[in-house]
Design an enzyme around this catalytic site. Structure first.
Site, PDB file in Angstrom:
ATOM      1  CB  VAL A   7      -0.943   0.003   1.222  1.00 21.77           C
ATOM      2  CG1 VAL A   7      -1.782   1.257   1.261  1.00 21.77           C
ATOM      3  CG2 VAL A   7      -1.837  -1.227   1.198  1.00 21.77           C
ATOM      4  CB  CYS A   8       2.330   3.215  -2.075  1.00 22.97           C
ATOM      5  SG  CYS A   8       1.592   2.813  -3.661  1.00 22.97           S
ATOM      6  CG  ASN A   9       0.841   8.647  -0.382  1.00 25.52           C
ATOM      7  OD1 ASN A   9      -0.189   8.460   0.236  1.00 25.52           O
ATOM      8  ND2 ASN A   9       1.888   9.245   0.139  1.00 25.52           N
ATOM      9  CB  THR A  14       4.643   0.904  -4.166  1.00 21.32           C
ATOM     10  OG1 THR A  14       4.878   1.894  -3.168  1.00 21.32           O
ATOM     11  CG2 THR A  14       4.235  -0.381  -3.488  1.00 21.32           C
ATOM     12  CE  LYS A  37      -5.053  -3.596  -6.561  1.00 18.91           C
ATOM     13  NZ  LYS A  37      -5.713  -3.476  -7.813  1.00 18.91           N
TER      14      LYS A  37
END
Length: 101
Positions: A7-9, A14, A37
């Site tokens: 999970v990232c921005n 990522t 995502k």
């Protein structure tokens, strides 16, 4: 098959880490479905993964993600050094350790 969610921005860095982790899994002979995502997209994926790893830039979301996971899966923040160096093998091993593999 291991299902690992990062999970990232926005997903640029990522996504690169996902590629490195996938390559490491292939080298190790491990069947893994690894995806990246955004935080909002992850909410819909939590019930379909074995582990959720947060990029260091969204580590502040850990408590919220743990609440959504309701103890069903491990939720952890990726080590900043491993993330920064895009060490796919090390992050993959971290995920597998959390799953208990």
């Amino acid at each position: 098959m291991k299902n690992i969610l990062l999970v990232c921005n926005a997903g640029m860095s990522t996504s690169m880490l996902v590629q490195k982790m996938s390559a490491a899994a292939k080298e190790m002979g491990i069947e893994a479905n690894i995806n990246a995502k955004s935080v909002t997209e992850a909410i819909n994926e939590i019930d379909h993964v074995d582990v959720l790893l947060l990029g260091p830039q969204v580590g502040y979301q850990k408590a919220e993600m743990e609440k959504l996971a309701a103890g069903k899966i491990p939720v952890e923040v990726i080590n900043m050094r491993d993330y920064g160096t895009m060490n796919g093998q090390k992050v993959l091993q971290f995920a597998l350790d959390l799953i208990g593999e």
